[in-house]
Design an enzyme around this catalytic site. Structure first.
Site, PDB file in Angstrom:
ATOM      1  N   CYS A  89      33.796  26.982  32.092  1.00 52.92           N
ATOM      2  CA  CYS A  89      33.119  25.680  32.108  1.00 52.92           C
ATOM      3  C   CYS A  89      33.869  24.640  31.274  1.00 52.92           C
ATOM      4  CB  CYS A  89      31.713  25.791  31.517  1.00 52.92           C
ATOM      5  SG  CYS A  89      30.817  27.261  31.972  1.00 52.92           S
ATOM      6  N   ASP A  90      34.312  25.042  30.094  1.00 50.97           N
ATOM      7  CA  ASP A  90      34.789  24.055  29.124  1.00 50.97           C
ATOM      8  C   ASP A  90      36.292  24.126  28.831  1.00 50.97           C
ATOM      9  OD1 ASP A  90      32.183  23.164  28.880  1.00 50.97           O
ATOM     10  OD2 ASP A  90      31.716  24.541  27.251  1.00 50.97           O
ATOM     11  N   CYS A 140      31.668  29.423  27.151  1.00 55.31           N
ATOM     12  CA  CYS A 140      32.024  29.527  28.563  1.00 55.31           C
ATOM     13  C   CYS A 140      33.375  28.855  28.821  1.00 55.31           C
ATOM     14  CB  CYS A 140      30.920  28.875  29.408  1.00 55.31           C
ATOM     15  SG  CYS A 140      31.253  28.930  31.165  1.00 55.31           S
TER      16      CYS A 140
HETATM   17  P1  FAD Z   1      19.527  30.333  33.711  1.00 56.95           P
HETATM   18  O1  FAD Z   1      20.211  29.050  33.925  1.00 56.95           O
HETATM   19  O2  FAD Z   1      19.836  31.139  32.496  1.00 56.95           O
HETATM   20  O3  FAD Z   1      17.949  30.062  33.783  1.00 56.95           O
HETATM   21  C1  FAD Z   1      17.047  31.049  33.414  1.00 56.95           C
HETATM   22  C2  FAD Z   1      15.654  30.448  33.534  1.00 56.95           C
HETATM   23  O4  FAD Z   1      14.698  31.502  33.328  1.00 56.95           O
HETATM   24  C3  FAD Z   1      15.332  29.380  32.478  1.00 56.95           C
HETATM   25  O5  FAD Z   1      14.660  28.322  33.107  1.00 56.95           O
HETATM   26  C4  FAD Z   1      14.369  30.089  31.515  1.00 56.95           C
HETATM   27  O6  FAD Z   1      13.455  29.196  30.913  1.00 56.95           O
HETATM   28  C5  FAD Z   1      13.677  31.014  32.491  1.00 56.95           C
HETATM   29  N1  FAD Z   1      13.023  32.178  31.876  1.00 56.95           N
HETATM   30  C6  FAD Z   1      13.584  33.160  31.124  1.00 56.95           C
HETATM   31  N2  FAD Z   1      12.624  34.023  30.732  1.00 56.95           N
HETATM   32  C7  FAD Z   1      11.448  33.577  31.257  1.00 56.95           C
HETATM   33  C8  FAD Z   1      10.102  34.018  31.200  1.00 56.95           C
HETATM   34  N3  FAD Z   1       9.758  35.121  30.515  1.00 56.95           N
HETATM   35  N4  FAD Z   1       9.134  33.302  31.837  1.00 56.95           N
HETATM   36  C9  FAD Z   1       9.467  32.190  32.551  1.00 56.95           C
HETATM   37  N5  FAD Z   1      10.728  31.732  32.644  1.00 56.95           N
HETATM   38  C10 FAD Z   1      11.694  32.412  31.990  1.00 56.95           C
HETATM   39  N6  FAD Z   1      28.278  27.358  35.099  1.00 56.95           N
HETATM   40  C11 FAD Z   1      28.979  26.573  35.952  1.00 56.95           C
HETATM   41  O7  FAD Z   1      29.029  26.867  37.148  1.00 56.95           O
HETATM   42  N7  FAD Z   1      29.614  25.451  35.505  1.00 56.95           N
HETATM   43  C12 FAD Z   1      29.583  25.032  34.224  1.00 56.95           C
HETATM   44  O8  FAD Z   1      30.189  24.027  33.869  1.00 56.95           O
HETATM   45  C13 FAD Z   1      28.825  25.818  33.312  1.00 56.95           C
HETATM   46  N8  FAD Z   1      28.727  25.441  32.023  1.00 56.95           N
HETATM   47  C14 FAD Z   1      28.005  26.211  31.158  1.00 56.95           C
HETATM   48  C15 FAD Z   1      27.927  25.813  29.835  1.00 56.95           C
HETATM   49  C16 FAD Z   1      27.214  26.554  28.940  1.00 56.95           C
HETATM   50  C17 FAD Z   1      27.138  26.103  27.508  1.00 56.95           C
HETATM   51  C18 FAD Z   1      26.537  27.746  29.370  1.00 56.95           C
HETATM   52  C19 FAD Z   1      25.729  28.557  28.400  1.00 56.95           C
HETATM   53  C20 FAD Z   1      26.637  28.166  30.686  1.00 56.95           C
HETATM   54  C21 FAD Z   1      27.370  27.402  31.590  1.00 56.95           C
HETATM   55  N9  FAD Z   1      27.496  27.786  32.922  1.00 56.95           N
HETATM   56  C22 FAD Z   1      28.189  26.999  33.784  1.00 56.95           C
HETATM   57  C23 FAD Z   1      26.858  29.001  33.429  1.00 56.95           C
HETATM   58  C24 FAD Z   1      25.570  28.620  34.176  1.00 56.95           C
HETATM   59  O9  FAD Z   1      24.793  27.799  33.344  1.00 56.95           O
HETATM   60  C25 FAD Z   1      24.775  29.878  34.519  1.00 56.95           C
HETATM   61  O10 FAD Z   1      25.577  30.732  35.306  1.00 56.95           O
HETATM   62  C26 FAD Z   1      23.529  29.516  35.338  1.00 56.95           C
HETATM   63  O11 FAD Z   1      22.732  28.613  34.625  1.00 56.95           O
HETATM   64  C27 FAD Z   1      22.705  30.759  35.648  1.00 56.95           C
HETATM   65  O12 FAD Z   1      21.583  30.337  36.342  1.00 56.95           O
HETATM   66  P2  FAD Z   1      20.249  31.219  36.409  1.00 56.95           P
HETATM   67  O13 FAD Z   1      19.294  30.422  37.200  1.00 56.95           O
HETATM   68  O14 FAD Z   1      20.558  32.587  36.842  1.00 56.95           O
HETATM   69  O15 FAD Z   1      19.745  31.369  34.905  1.00 56.95           O
END
Ligand code: FAD
Ligand code: NAP
Length: 325
Positions: A140-141, A137
């Protein structure tokens, strides 16, 4: 086997799911969040977060997610440790889901917040050096590579956008692609080739990420030329793997509308999927922005849409009950 019944069932505990829960709980929907294998979501695998509004100092991803969960629980969310393995969207609302534990979940509305996971190469050193020079990302980094040299691996829109973004920080950006042409859109390619800070290494496979996770982190990449078979070492301070994201939508295949990349499709400007009472938020429905703050924003939208849907549903149920008396 236990059946957990709620007005609002949320699958996923990242920023999208937890924000939906905060709004849903405050609206009296008594949400249940099924957390999945990664409680707290993708931010729990990163360290410094500098772009989530409200914090002047650098915060840690896992800490931010703990705080979001604490807030969701404080206002009345039930967090359950399970992973959904099956959903029935043909009958409902209410909708039914089954967990890995054998438990059943029933929700008048269903909010899908299962996120998307960056794809990784799966080669030696990648996992060990994650957060220590290896990232997926740039937004992010990228900031951590001010004045340094970085590589971006991939040849699609994401890789090219990441490379262009990194020019704001790094002194030199090298795009490393496994073929001799990019699949990114032409307009992005034109910008990439014209940029003085960017060079491209063609036909290169990354075989290994080099460096010591305990001392200094990434130092470079071991490459193999796909045409000549020659191996080489490429020196860099950071490497961004940008070979695509996979939305976690396997559960919903054939049950909800998805786009060509597998992301859930929502009605524009809403969190509504093509099933009444089923809402999607966060990275699972967003292949463009993929940030914590946008995930939280669409989580809020899903809860507000769900609240309106439930109000109508409950009104109709009351009318039917009165007519039956
Ligand atoms: P996610 O955070 O992907 O959460 C998905 C959830 O769904 C998880 O809890 C998982 O366990 C759950 N899940 C999946 N399948 C199932 C299932 N079958 N049953 C039950 N639960 C399930 N964004 C920023 O704004 N700033 C940053 O600095 C930043 N740094 C990042 C660094 C890294 C290394 C990464 C990978 C991403 C980063 N991001 C950052 C992006 C950010 O993390 C994502 O955009 C954000 O987390 C998305 O949120 P979400 O809730 O849609 O999904
Ligand atoms: P993508 O289009 O699937 O491209 C992935 C790239 O990574 C490809 O170049 C692919 O190489 C390479 N790759 C895949 N697996 C690899 C491996 N194991 N080793 C080395 N290289 C590998 O993914 P994306 O760039 O993330 O884009 C996903 C979708 O989002 C696309 O539809 C894209 O258009 C869209 N998107 C749009 C925008 C925009 O509109 N601005 C921005 C970002 C993303 P090959 O080419 O050899 O297959």
């Amino acid at each position: 086997m236990t059946t957990h019944t709620t007005r609002m069932l949320i699958i996923g505990s990242g920023p999208a799911g937890l924000t939906a829960a905060i709004y849903g709980a405050r609206a009296g929907m008594e949400p249940i969040v099924v957390q999945g294998l990664q409680p707290g979501g993708q931010l729990t695998i990163t360290t410094d977060v500098e772009n989530y509004p409200g914090f002047r100092d650098v915060i840690q991803g896992p800490w931010l997610m703990q705080e979001m969960q604490a807030q969701a629980e404080h206002v009345g969310t039930r967090m359950l440790w399970d992973t959904i393995t099956e959903v029935d969207l043909d009958h409902g609302p209410p909708y039914r889901a089954k967990g890995d534990s054998g438990d059943e979940y029933v929700g008048d509305v269903l909010v899908i917040a299962t996120g998307a996971q960056a794809k990784w190469l799966g080669v030696p050193g990648e996992q060990e050096l994650g957060g220590k020079g290896v990232s997926a990302c740039a937004t992010c980094d990228g900031f951590f590579y001010r004045g340094k040299t970085v590589a971006v691996i991939g040849g699609g829109n994401t890789a090219v956008e990441e490379a262009l973004y990194l020019t704001h920080h790094a002194t030199e950006v090298t795009l490393i692609h496994r073929r001799d042409e990019l699949r990114a859109e032409k307009i992005l390619q034109d910008r990439l080739f014209a940029h003085p800070k960017i060079k491209v290494l063609w036909n290169q496979h990354v075989d290994e990420f080099l460096g010591d996770p305990m001392a200094g982190g990434l130092t470079g990449l071991k490459l193999t030329d796909a045409v000549t078979g020659e191996t080489s070492t490429f020196t860099c301070d950071g490497a961004f793997v940008a070979i695509g994201h996979a939305p976690a939508t396997a559960l919903f295949k054939g049950k909800l509308e998805t786009d060509d990349s597998g992301y859930l499709v929502v009605e524009p400007g809403t969190a509504k999927t093509n099933r009444p009472g089923v809402f999607a938020c966060g990275d699972v429905m967003d292949h463009t922005y993929r940030q914590a703050v946008t995930a939280a924003g669409t989580g809020c939208m899903a809860a507000l849409d769900a609240e309106r849907f439930l109000a109508t549903l409950e009104y109709v149920r009351n009318e039917e009950a009165q007519a039956a008396e």
